[in-house]
Enzyme design. Structure first.
Site, PDB file in Angstrom:
ATOM      1  N   ARG A 144       0.939  -1.247   0.145  1.00  0.00           N
ATOM      2  CA  ARG A 144       0.082   0.015  -0.072  1.00  0.00           C
ATOM      3  C   ARG A 144       0.900   1.169  -0.028  1.00  0.00           C
ATOM      4  NH1 ARG A 144      -2.129  -3.533   3.939  1.00  0.00           N
ATOM      5  NH2 ARG A 144      -4.417  -4.077   3.517  1.00  0.00           N
ATOM      6  N   LYS A 164      -1.831  -2.756   7.649  1.00  0.00           N
ATOM      7  CA  LYS A 164      -3.200  -2.033   7.945  1.00  0.00           C
ATOM      8  C   LYS A 164      -4.037  -3.107   8.776  1.00  0.00           C
ATOM      9  CE  LYS A 164      -7.396  -0.172   5.924  1.00  0.00           C
ATOM     10  NZ  LYS A 164      -7.952  -0.024   4.605  1.00  0.00           N
ATOM     11  N   HIS A 167      -2.872   3.352  -5.919  1.00  0.00           N
ATOM     12  CA  HIS A 167      -3.452   2.250  -5.640  1.00  0.00           C
ATOM     13  C   HIS A 167      -3.754   1.004  -6.648  1.00  0.00           C
ATOM     14  CE1 HIS A 167      -5.456   0.243  -2.515  1.00  0.00           C
ATOM     15  NE2 HIS A 167      -6.376  -0.199  -2.947  1.00  0.00           N
ATOM     16  N   ARG A 195      -1.142  -1.329  -6.942  1.00  0.00           N
ATOM     17  CA  ARG A 195      -1.349  -2.544  -6.198  1.00  0.00           C
ATOM     18  C   ARG A 195      -2.315  -3.762  -6.723  1.00  0.00           C
ATOM     19  NH1 ARG A 195      -1.651  -4.498  -0.653  1.00  0.00           N
ATOM     20  NH2 ARG A 195      -4.029  -4.626   0.181  1.00  0.00           N
ATOM     21  N   HIS A 241      -4.595  -8.778   3.535  1.00  0.00           N
ATOM     22  CA  HIS A 241      -6.032  -8.402   3.348  1.00  0.00           C
ATOM     23  C   HIS A 241      -6.455  -9.234   4.733  1.00  0.00           C
ATOM     24  CE1 HIS A 241      -6.628  -7.890  -1.175  1.00  0.00           C
ATOM     25  NE2 HIS A 241      -6.475  -6.730  -0.456  1.00  0.00           N
ATOM     26  N   TYR A 299      -9.878  -9.989  -7.421  1.00  0.00           N
ATOM     27  CA  TYR A 299      -8.823 -10.760  -8.339  1.00  0.00           C
ATOM     28  C   TYR A 299      -9.103 -11.723  -9.026  1.00  0.00           C
ATOM     29  CZ  TYR A 299      -6.471  -6.801  -5.546  1.00  0.00           C
ATOM     30  OH  TYR A 299      -6.362  -5.951  -5.049  1.00  0.00           O
TER      31      TYR A 299
END
Length: 360
Positions: free
Chosen positions: A205, A229, A308, A311, A333, A342
């Site tokens: 990120r 995150k 982004h 990414r 994630h 994806y």
């Protein structure tokens, strides 16, 4: 606490004192579980809501900090409907469906806390009536919808290498008549290509890139250590691996980092810049990296490409060679539901996976 969290925590501390006492109490309650960035968004959402309440005459408070629990208790369904309409149509920029959903969700979290968790001195809920409990907030971005929006807006296959090559060489040809742009590019092309390469070869990120320190880099093992995150453990950094391509670009940049950017030894940041009017290199900001990628993307012929989406580009390419669980782990994630984007982008369906398992 890493750099971005420190900045957001400072902003949060400055903003939360402008809120009513019960919001301050709610933020304190959530602080151990949510990042300062998330809580800062909450406070901004509450600021918007309380400002609207006062403008509509639904609160007699002269400033947002004076909004009362009673003001929230007596709200009716038509009031929340009115607020939704305001968010959709306000003159200074209407909000997207996703933003409106998020703003209503942050309100619902506050109301839930006040009505179900927080208590007064007599052990009764602070909020006796919770209008937000009646509000249905529909999930507005399913993985397949997100995938549909990304189609054609990310880099695919050979474009990943082509974009890095364009930053290093192609851009100069496109701006050869602009001496200022050409000089800036000559100074920064290795750094800029390195940042793009690192994201396209690891899926980091932008906030993770900004927070990187030189000590977080292990070139020999092709691994970086980052705060991910949602992980509130300030002592633990996650290892994130990167491909050989990024190693080469990192080596090229690291040879220039100190001398070209006049970076002092006390500066720990991996990616640095020399701000206008200053003489020493210091940590790049998130905004600077975002603007840099957009600048190259437009000239490259991908005007929708953002930092982004780099990414997303990596993740799509990575998923083609790996399963959803490895992709989830690499991207950091919280759940595979997010990673499902994806699967839709690469047309890898569950039925195909079942067929492969049957064949084996």
């Amino acid at each position: 606490m890493h750099i971005q969290k420190e900045t957001d925590r400072k902003k949060l501390d400055e903003r939360v004192v402008t809120m009513p006492w019960f919001v301050q109490q709610f933020i304190d309650y959530k602080l151990p579980d949510l990042s300062p960035s998330t809580l800062l968004e909450y406070v901004r959402d509450y600021d918007t809501f309380f400002t609207w309440l006062r403008a509509e005459g639904l609160s007699a408070a002269e400033k947002n900090s004076d909004v009362t629990l009673k003001d929230l208790e007596v709200l009716r369904m038509d009031s929340i409907t009115g607020y939704r309409i305001y968010l959709t149509t306000k003159r200074e920029g209407a909000n997207s469906r996703i933003t409106i959903s998020r703003k209503l969700s942050s309100l619902r979290s506050l109301f839930h806390y006040l009505s179900q968790i927080a208590e007064d001195e007599e052990f009764y809920p602070l909020l006796k009536r919770n209008i937000m409990a009646k509000i249905e907030i529909k999930r507005v971005h399913k993985p397949k919808d997100t995938a549909a929006k990304l189609k054609g807006k990310i880099l695919e296959e050979d474009e990943l290498l082509e974009f890095i090559g364009y930053i290093l060489e192609g851009y100069a040809k496109d701006v050869e008549k602009n001496k200022q742009a050409l000089y800036s590019h000559e100074q920064n092309k290795e750094r800029d290509a390195c940042i793009a390469s690192l994201i396209l070869n690891s899926g980091l990120r932008v906030s993770e890139v900004v927070n990187l320190n030189v000590d977080d880099l292990d070139l020999n093992n092709k691994v970086l250590y980052v705060y991910r995150k949602g992980n509130n453990d300030e002592t633990f950094k996650n290892p994130v691996y990167f491909r050989e391509q990024a190693k080469d670009d990192l080596l090229a940049y690291m040879q220039l980092r100190t001398l070209r950017y006049h970076t002092p030894k006390r500066e720990k940041a991996l990616f640095v810049t020399v701000p206008n009017g200053q003489k020493e290199g210091k940590r790049m900001t998130k905004r600077a990296i975002q603007a840099m990628i957009i600048k190259y993307a437009k000239r490259f012929g991908k005007p929708y490409l953002t930092v982004h989406k780099l990414r997303h580009s990596f993740a799509t390419d990575y998923y083609l060679q790996n399963d959803i669980y490895k992709t989830k782990e690499q991207l950091g994630h919280a759940s595979t539901e997010t990673t499902e984007v994806y699967a839709h982008l690469t047309d890898k369906t569950m039925s195909e996976a079942i067929e492969r398992r049957t064949e084996s």
